[in-house]
Design a protein around this motif. Structure first.
Motif, PDB file in Angstrom:
ATOM      1  N   ILE A 229       0.837  -1.203   0.000  1.00  0.00           N
ATOM      2  CA  ILE A 229       0.000   0.000   0.000  1.00  0.00           C
ATOM      3  C   ILE A 229       0.875   1.257   0.000  1.00  0.00           C
ATOM      4  O   ILE A 229       0.600   2.231  -0.712  1.00  0.00           O
ATOM      5  CB  ILE A 229      -0.938  -0.008   1.217  1.00  0.00           C
ATOM      6  N   ALA A 230       1.940   1.244   0.791  1.00  0.00           N
ATOM      7  CA  ALA A 230       2.845   2.390   0.827  1.00  0.00           C
ATOM      8  C   ALA A 230       3.499   2.620  -0.535  1.00  0.00           C
ATOM      9  O   ALA A 230       3.598   3.762  -1.010  1.00  0.00           O
ATOM     10  CB  ALA A 230       3.914   2.178   1.899  1.00  0.00           C
ATOM     11  N   VAL A 231       3.930   1.539  -1.173  1.00  0.00           N
ATOM     12  CA  VAL A 231       4.541   1.647  -2.507  1.00  0.00           C
ATOM     13  C   VAL A 231       3.525   2.177  -3.514  1.00  0.00           C
ATOM     14  O   VAL A 231       3.846   3.007  -4.378  1.00  0.00           O
ATOM     15  CB  VAL A 231       5.089   0.276  -2.951  1.00  0.00           C
ATOM     16  N   THR A 232       2.280   1.713  -3.397  1.00  0.00           N
ATOM     17  CA  THR A 232       1.227   2.193  -4.294  1.00  0.00           C
ATOM     18  C   THR A 232       1.002   3.692  -4.132  1.00  0.00           C
ATOM     19  O   THR A 232       0.846   4.425  -5.124  1.00  0.00           O
ATOM     20  CB  THR A 232      -0.087   1.442  -4.016  1.00  0.00           C
ATOM     21  N   ALA A 233       0.999   4.159  -2.895  1.00  0.00           N
ATOM     22  CA  ALA A 233       0.809   5.587  -2.658  1.00  0.00           C
ATOM     23  C   ALA A 233       1.946   6.404  -3.266  1.00  0.00           C
ATOM     24  O   ALA A 233       1.712   7.436  -3.916  1.00  0.00           O
ATOM     25  CB  ALA A 233       0.711   5.853  -1.156  1.00  0.00           C
ATOM     26  N   VAL A 234       3.178   5.949  -3.082  1.00  0.00           N
ATOM     27  CA  VAL A 234       4.333   6.648  -3.656  1.00  0.00           C
ATOM     28  C   VAL A 234       4.253   6.642  -5.175  1.00  0.00           C
ATOM     29  O   VAL A 234       4.521   7.659  -5.836  1.00  0.00           O
ATOM     30  CB  VAL A 234       5.641   5.996  -3.167  1.00  0.00           C
ATOM     31  N   ALA A 235       3.862   5.499  -5.749  1.00  0.00           N
ATOM     32  CA  ALA A 235       3.741   5.413  -7.198  1.00  0.00           C
ATOM     33  C   ALA A 235       2.663   6.361  -7.719  1.00  0.00           C
ATOM     34  O   ALA A 235       2.803   6.962  -8.798  1.00  0.00           O
ATOM     35  CB  ALA A 235       3.422   3.976  -7.604  1.00  0.00           C
ATOM     36  N   GLY A 236       1.560   6.516  -6.957  1.00  0.00           N
ATOM     37  CA  GLY A 236       0.519   7.442  -7.359  1.00  0.00           C
ATOM     38  C   GLY A 236       0.999   8.885  -7.391  1.00  0.00           C
ATOM     39  O   GLY A 236       0.702   9.640  -8.323  1.00  0.00           O
ATOM     40  N   VAL A 237       1.776   9.262  -6.364  1.00  0.00           N
ATOM     41  CA  VAL A 237       2.339  10.616  -6.335  1.00  0.00           C
ATOM     42  C   VAL A 237       3.325  10.803  -7.484  1.00  0.00           C
ATOM     43  O   VAL A 237       3.344  11.850  -8.155  1.00  0.00           O
ATOM     44  CB  VAL A 237       3.025  10.877  -4.980  1.00  0.00           C
ATOM     45  N   ALA A 238       4.140   9.785  -7.758  1.00  0.00           N
ATOM     46  CA  ALA A 238       5.108   9.859  -8.857  1.00  0.00           C
ATOM     47  C   ALA A 238       4.391  10.014 -10.195  1.00  0.00           C
ATOM     48  O   ALA A 238       4.841  10.785 -11.067  1.00  0.00           O
ATOM     49  CB  ALA A 238       5.982   8.610  -8.858  1.00  0.00           C
ATOM     50  N   ALA A 239       3.298   9.286 -10.384  1.00  0.00           N
ATOM     51  CA  ALA A 239       2.532   9.414 -11.623  1.00  0.00           C
ATOM     52  C   ALA A 239       1.952  10.818 -11.758  1.00  0.00           C
ATOM     53  O   ALA A 239       1.890  11.379 -12.865  1.00  0.00           O
ATOM     54  CB  ALA A 239       1.414   8.372 -11.662  1.00  0.00           C
ATOM     55  N   GLY A 240       1.535  11.410 -10.630  1.00  0.00           N
ATOM     56  CA  GLY A 240       1.039  12.776 -10.670  1.00  0.00           C
ATOM     57  C   GLY A 240       2.118  13.774 -11.067  1.00  0.00           C
ATOM     58  O   GLY A 240       1.871  14.700 -11.855  1.00  0.00           O
ATOM     59  N   ILE A 241       3.320  13.581 -10.544  1.00  0.00           N
ATOM     60  CA  ILE A 241       4.443  14.453 -10.918  1.00  0.00           C
ATOM     61  C   ILE A 241       4.773  14.288 -12.394  1.00  0.00           C
ATOM     62  O   ILE A 241       5.022  15.263 -13.122  1.00  0.00           O
ATOM     63  CB  ILE A 241       5.672  14.132 -10.043  1.00  0.00           C
ATOM     64  N   ALA A 242       4.745  13.036 -12.869  1.00  0.00           N
ATOM     65  CA  ALA A 242       5.010  12.772 -14.280  1.00  0.00           C
ATOM     66  C   ALA A 242       3.947  13.427 -15.164  1.00  0.00           C
ATOM     67  O   ALA A 242       4.253  13.941 -16.254  1.00  0.00           O
ATOM     68  CB  ALA A 242       5.056  11.266 -14.536  1.00  0.00           C
ATOM     69  N   PHE A 243       2.695  13.427 -14.701  1.00  0.00           N
ATOM     70  CA  PHE A 243       1.617  14.079 -15.444  1.00  0.00           C
ATOM     71  C   PHE A 243       1.905  15.567 -15.616  1.00  0.00           C
ATOM     72  O   PHE A 243       1.774  16.115 -16.717  1.00  0.00           O
ATOM     73  CB  PHE A 243       0.293  13.879 -14.708  1.00  0.00           C
ATOM     74  N   VAL A 244       2.315  16.227 -14.530  1.00  0.00           N
ATOM     75  CA  VAL A 244       2.631  17.650 -14.606  1.00  0.00           C
ATOM     76  C   VAL A 244       3.788  17.885 -15.581  1.00  0.00           C
ATOM     77  O   VAL A 244       3.750  18.805 -16.412  1.00  0.00           O
ATOM     78  CB  VAL A 244       2.981  18.201 -13.207  1.00  0.00           C
TER      79      VAL A 244
END
Length: 497
Positions: A229-244
């Motif tokens: 779950i922690a890795v998933t949360a970090v990956a979600g934030v990383a995907a958001g940064i990549a989107f920007v």
């Protein structure tokens, strides 16, 4: 130039098919919450599954609604609208036939994709078809009928759940689509953006949806506390940064980030996030509270929430006119505070709650706050950017509201300490519901503070019918969405006002 007149038979057919199409999506977003307890009982689903039943649809819709508008501009608004209606109806049929919670969640995801295709096209078809002299009246009628649909949605959903069963909440969309599609193909003229240049920002759409999906999953499943779950949360934030990053680098992004150079636009979107996060969390939990704790039937629970939408439908126009005179700052500051007071009154709604003494005052005060803020909120969004970018600004605002509701439904049970089986225990759910309402009220107070500190006092001066006559409580009114690539070129250098 569009030349269909409102009084003509073709004009009436166009209005009918667009109302039918938008009503499918609007009804679905308001009736499902009422059916959740019965869905959980019949499919033996835990609270996480009920959260995903709501969020799978919202996730696909929020992540793809901007892309859906672009597809209509490129390939024809009627064509994409019809595809969206058929897709939505097919997914609704799968929802109605779902043998288990996992199947229902997957079908809800496909339903959200259909919603992303049909929702932007509904209003865009009206704006592209009607003569300019009749367009405002047509949009006003479309908004009014849509508001009536939103008002009867919870009542209809409750009646279906208590009568034929919760599956008909979804199956109802099939006959509506069978009526809508032939009318659209026969009577609605095709329209699109003649420039049709630039590529679709598929990567941006995928990264945005992936970020929302990963963060939502992490919040819903966070009770496990596992490393995954922690890795998933970090990956979600990383995907958001990549989107920007992608949106900054692309020449024709789905969401041009330079639009946020308007301080007013940025501020109002922050207010939007706060308001619709509270709304999403409230409507997800209120229907459960009324049925699980207060002992209401599904029909009684749906009817109990009706005054909120009726107030918006009846008085939004007056609220918008007032905001035109005094500016948006006061309504956007006072409205969230009034709605927060309504949510605090919901703390009185417990076992054997009286509707007249406990539920109605809370719902009424909550609705007054929404009446005060919704029309000025939409008007200020449209007035804060260059007119050429109104469609883009409205699409971003609509997506932000849906994403806020998505995150709220995922996070609130966690913040309120709800267990997976809480909705099966009236005492446990009642206690957690009270904590959740405090979180929702606090979020509205934050929105009010942002509005007071950042929203400029210049009047929005938006008298568009979609600003003033709208009964939906799940998202802001959606301005007709136009070509992203063309708008990116035309809208450079808009003011901040």
């Amino acid at each position: 130039m569009p030349d269909v007149r409102m009084a003509s038979p073709q004009g009436k057919w166009i209005l009918l098919t667009t109302v039918l199409g938008s009503s499918m999506a609007m009804l679905d977003s308001t009736v499902v919450n009422v059916a959740l307890p019965r869905i959980g009982e019949d499919l033996d689903a835990n609270l996480s599954a009920l959260q995903w039943t709501v969020n799978a649809y919202t996730l696909a819709l929020a992540g793809l609604i901007l892309l859906g508008g672009s597809l209509g501009d490129r390939y024809g608004r009627r064509k994409i609208f019809v595809i969206g209606v058929v897709w939505f109806a097919a997914a609704s049929l799968l929802c109605g036939l779902a043998p288990n919670a996992g199947f229902l969640i997957a079908a809800r995801t496909f339903q959200g994709i259909g919603g992303a295709l049909l929702t932007p096209g509904s209003l865009a078809l009206i704006q592209a078809s009607f003569h300019p002299d009749d367009r405002a009246r047509a949009v006003g009628l479309w908004s009014g009928f849509g508001g009536i649909g939103a008002a009867i949605g919870p009542f209809l959903g409750g009646w279906l759940v208590d009568g034929p069963g919760w599956r008909w909440v979804f199956l109802l969309n099939v006959p509506l689509a069978l009526l809508c599609v032939p009318i659209a193909l026969r009577h609605v003229p095709e329209s699109g953006d003649g420039s049709k240049h630039g590529r679709f920002d598929v990567l941006g759409a995928a990264l945005g949806a992936l970020s929302l999906a990963l963060v939502t999953y992490a919040l819903i499943e966070a009770r496990d506390g596992s490393l995954v779950i922690a890795v998933t949360a970090v990956a979600g934030v990383a995907a958001g940064i990549a989107f920007v990053y992608v949106e900054i680098r692309r020449p024709d992004p789905m969401m041009p980030l330079d639009i946020f150079a308007s301080r007013q636009f940025t501020a109002v979107n922050l207010v939007t996030v706060c308001v619709y996060a509270a709304l999403g969390g409230f409507f997800f939990l209120a229907a459960l509270q009324l049925q699980v704790v207060s002992g209401y039937s599904a029909l009684q629970a749906g009817t109990a929430l009706l005054p909120t939408t009726v107030l918006m439908l009846l008085f939004s126009a007056r609220s918008g006119a007032l905001a035109d005179k005094i500016g948006p700052r006061i309504p956007l500051t006072v409205g969230p505070l009034v709605s927060a007071a309504g949510l605090l009154l919901m703390l009185r709604v417990g076992p054997d709650a009286s509707y007249v003494a406990d539920v109605l005052p809370a719902v009424f005060v909550f609705g007054l706050g929404l009446v005060t803020l919704v029309a000025p909120l939409t008007a200020t969004v449209l007035a804060s950017v260059n007119v050429a970018r109104a469609g883009l600004a409205s699409g971003i605002n609509n997506a932000a509201a849906r994403a806020a509701g998505l995150i709220a439904v995922a996070a609130l049970p966690l913040l309120a300490g709800m267990s997976e089986e809480a909705y099966r225990s009236p005492d446990a759910f009642d206690s957690a519901f009270g904590r959740a309402m405090l979180w929702c009220a606090g979020t509205l107070v934050v929105g009010s503070a942002i509005a007071f500190a950042t929203v400029r006092t210049l009047p929005p001066d938006c008298r568009k019918p979609e600003c003033l006559h709208h009964g939906s409580i799940t998202s802001p009114p959606l301005e007709g969405v136009r070509s992203r690539s063309r708008l990116a070129g035309e809208g450079k250098g808009e003011g901040e006002g």
